[in-house]
Design an enzyme around this catalytic site. Structure first.
Site, PDB file in Angstrom:
ATOM      1  N   LYS A   1     149.188  57.054  -7.545  1.00  0.00           N
ATOM      2  CA  LYS A   1     149.198  56.517  -8.910  1.00  0.00           C
ATOM      3  C   LYS A   1     148.937  57.638  -9.919  1.00  0.00           C
ATOM      4  CE  LYS A   1     144.354  55.234  -8.255  1.00  0.00           C
ATOM      5  NZ  LYS A   1     143.452  54.132  -7.858  1.00  0.00           N
TER       6      LYS A   1
ATOM      7  N   TYR B   1     134.509  78.047 -32.538  1.00  0.00           N
ATOM      8  CA  TYR B   1     134.181  77.025 -33.537  1.00  0.00           C
ATOM      9  C   TYR B   1     132.703  76.673 -33.492  1.00  0.00           C
ATOM     10  CZ  TYR B   1     139.101  75.919 -34.404  1.00  0.00           C
ATOM     11  OH  TYR B   1     140.414  75.971 -34.768  1.00  0.00           O
TER      12      TYR B   1
HETATM   13  C1  LIG Z   1     142.859  54.470  -6.611  1.00  0.00           C
HETATM   14  C2  LIG Z   1     142.646  53.557  -5.481  1.00  0.00           C
HETATM   15  C3  LIG Z   1     142.466  54.060  -4.180  1.00  0.00           C
HETATM   16  C4  LIG Z   1     142.340  55.529  -3.878  1.00  0.00           C
HETATM   17  O1  LIG Z   1     141.057  55.971  -4.247  1.00  0.00           O
HETATM   18  P1  LIG Z   1     140.576  57.480  -4.004  1.00  0.00           P
HETATM   19  O2  LIG Z   1     139.160  57.467  -4.420  1.00  0.00           O
HETATM   20  O3  LIG Z   1     141.419  58.326  -4.912  1.00  0.00           O
HETATM   21  O4  LIG Z   1     140.801  57.799  -2.590  1.00  0.00           O
HETATM   22  C5  LIG Z   1     142.401  53.143  -3.143  1.00  0.00           C
HETATM   23  N1  LIG Z   1     142.464  51.813  -3.379  1.00  0.00           N
HETATM   24  C6  LIG Z   1     142.602  51.303  -4.626  1.00  0.00           C
HETATM   25  C7  LIG Z   1     142.655  49.840  -4.806  1.00  0.00           C
HETATM   26  C8  LIG Z   1     142.684  52.156  -5.706  1.00  0.00           C
HETATM   27  O5  LIG Z   1     142.799  51.642  -6.938  1.00  0.00           O
END
Ligand SMILES: *Cc1c(COP(=O)(O)O)cnc(C)c1O
Length: 361
Positions: free
Chosen positions: A35, A256
């Site tokens: 994702k 800054y």
């Molecule tokens: C993002 C997500 C994962 C993966 O999590 P990580 O901590 O990146 O391994 C797994 N299951 C769900 C439902 C998620 O939203």
């Protein structure tokens, strides 16, 4: 000349990290979470790199799945947040996507849809995180309805998500696992619980399908632990170069707000990367960066397009020298910790302005 801030993405490292995940639970199937544009690494390239190595891919939303399908990725693919309406359902069926169902109304929507083909449903149970999922007491009834619906195929997967898997001794883990096992008992369906932290640290959360994301990119989900201690290799190295060098006197301020003042004569290197590239603006004085492999310290407020390093103690430093901001030799979680966030946010926050250069395509 090209502006030299880039993210080098080592796809071989991602493949190797995938092997690490696989070896922890060799009998389980692996669903790689890609994702948010593959956690900022480039979802299409990551999907191609992992195509043969995983059993399925997972994205958060339908748009991400469609982008991958349009790029020719045919791997089994799950939409973790599911779909919100009838057109989303039709699209999921058309694009051969697995969907999470996390709410009773979605079961009703699936029952009343007319789809080009049945979809595979991952039924999500809220075992205590209170973000998504049906109530444990509704699982059997929902499964019965899904099994009866011609719009749902017979590969239903029961799943849940742990709130505190990155703290393996947290009491909520046992409570969530017990709630899950209780509510699915008697159902001969596949199960899926763990993310990276669960896979690495909670043996009881490893089930038929494991869902690692973060670790595949070469990072440890556990605070204060190096990726190398788990055999993981960072896949993204964010680097830039020195575009100016100057010597300043004791008492001179840098950047800054003049938030850093030299206590002795100092040599300051200006680097062509800033918060508009995704480097955290809240990184404090002293945050490390690597100049020619040597540790330098951030001094002064991070600007939109530049940041400044104290290189007084380093050997030869010249304009044009490479600077690693995180990645190989400098864990992104170290930069994140100092900046009050987590590596996940930094990786997904690298902006469009930063070209990705892929190794191992
Ligand atoms: C993002 C997500 C994962 C993966 O999590 P990580 O901590 O990146 O391994 C797994 N299951 C769900 C439902 C998620 O939203």
């Amino acid at each position: 000349m090209l502006r030299q801030c880039e993210a080098r993405i080592d796809l071989n490292a991602i493949r190797a990290n995938c092997d690490v995940a696989r070896k922890i639970a060799p009998k389980s199937q692996l669903i790689a979470v890609i994702k948010a544009d593959g956690y900022g690494h480039g979802c299409v390239q990551v999907a191609r790199a992992l195509d043969k190595a995983v059993d399925a891919l997972a994205v958060a939303i339908l748009d991400e799945a469609i982008e991958l399908r349009e790029a020719g990725i045919t791997t089994r693919m799950l939409v973790l947040e599911g779909v919100s309406d009838a057109s989303g359902l039709a699209c999921a069926a058309q694009s051969a996507l697995d969907i999470v169902i996390h709410h009773k109304d979605q079961v009703a929507a699936l029952e009343s849809a007319s789809l080009s083909r049945p979809v595979t449903v991952w039924l999500k149970v809220d075992t205590g995180m209170h973000r998504l999922g049906i109530a444990p007491g509704d699982v059997h009834a929902m499964v019965d309805r899904l099994v009866a619906s011609p719009n749902c195929d017979d590969r239903i997967v029961l799943c849940t998500h742990l709130a505190c898997a990155d703290e393996p001794d947290h009491p909520s883990i046992r409570a969530q696992l017990t709630a899950f096992d209780d509510c699915v008992s008697g159902l001969a369906l596949e199960q899926s619980i763990c993310n990276s932290a669960g896979l690495l640290g909670v043996a009881r959360s490893r089930r038929d399908w494991n869902r690692p994301g973060y670790m595949l990119y070469g990072n440890s989900p556990f605070a204060g632990e190096t990726p190398a201690s788990r055999g993981l290799r960072p896949a993204m190295t964010l680097s830039s170069e020195i575009i100016a060098l100057r010597d300043i006197a004791a008492g001179d301020a840098v950047g800054y707000g003049g938030r850093w003042v030299a206590s002795k004569p100092s040599r300051i290197a200006t680097v062509a990367a800033g918060y508009a590239d995704g480097y955290p603006r809240h990184a404090p004085n002293g945050t490390p960066a690597l100049v020619n492999g040597q540790m330098a310290q951030l001094v002064g407020t991070v600007s939109m397009d530049m940041l400044t390093l104290d290189v007084t103690a380093l050997g030869d430093v010249s304009i044009g020298d490479a600077v690693v901001l995180w990645g190989e030799g400098l864990a992104v979680d170290e930069i994140a910790r100092r900046s009050g966030t987590i590596g996940y946010e930094l990786l997904t926050g690298v902006t469009r302005r930063v070209p990705r250069r892929f190794i191992g395509e």
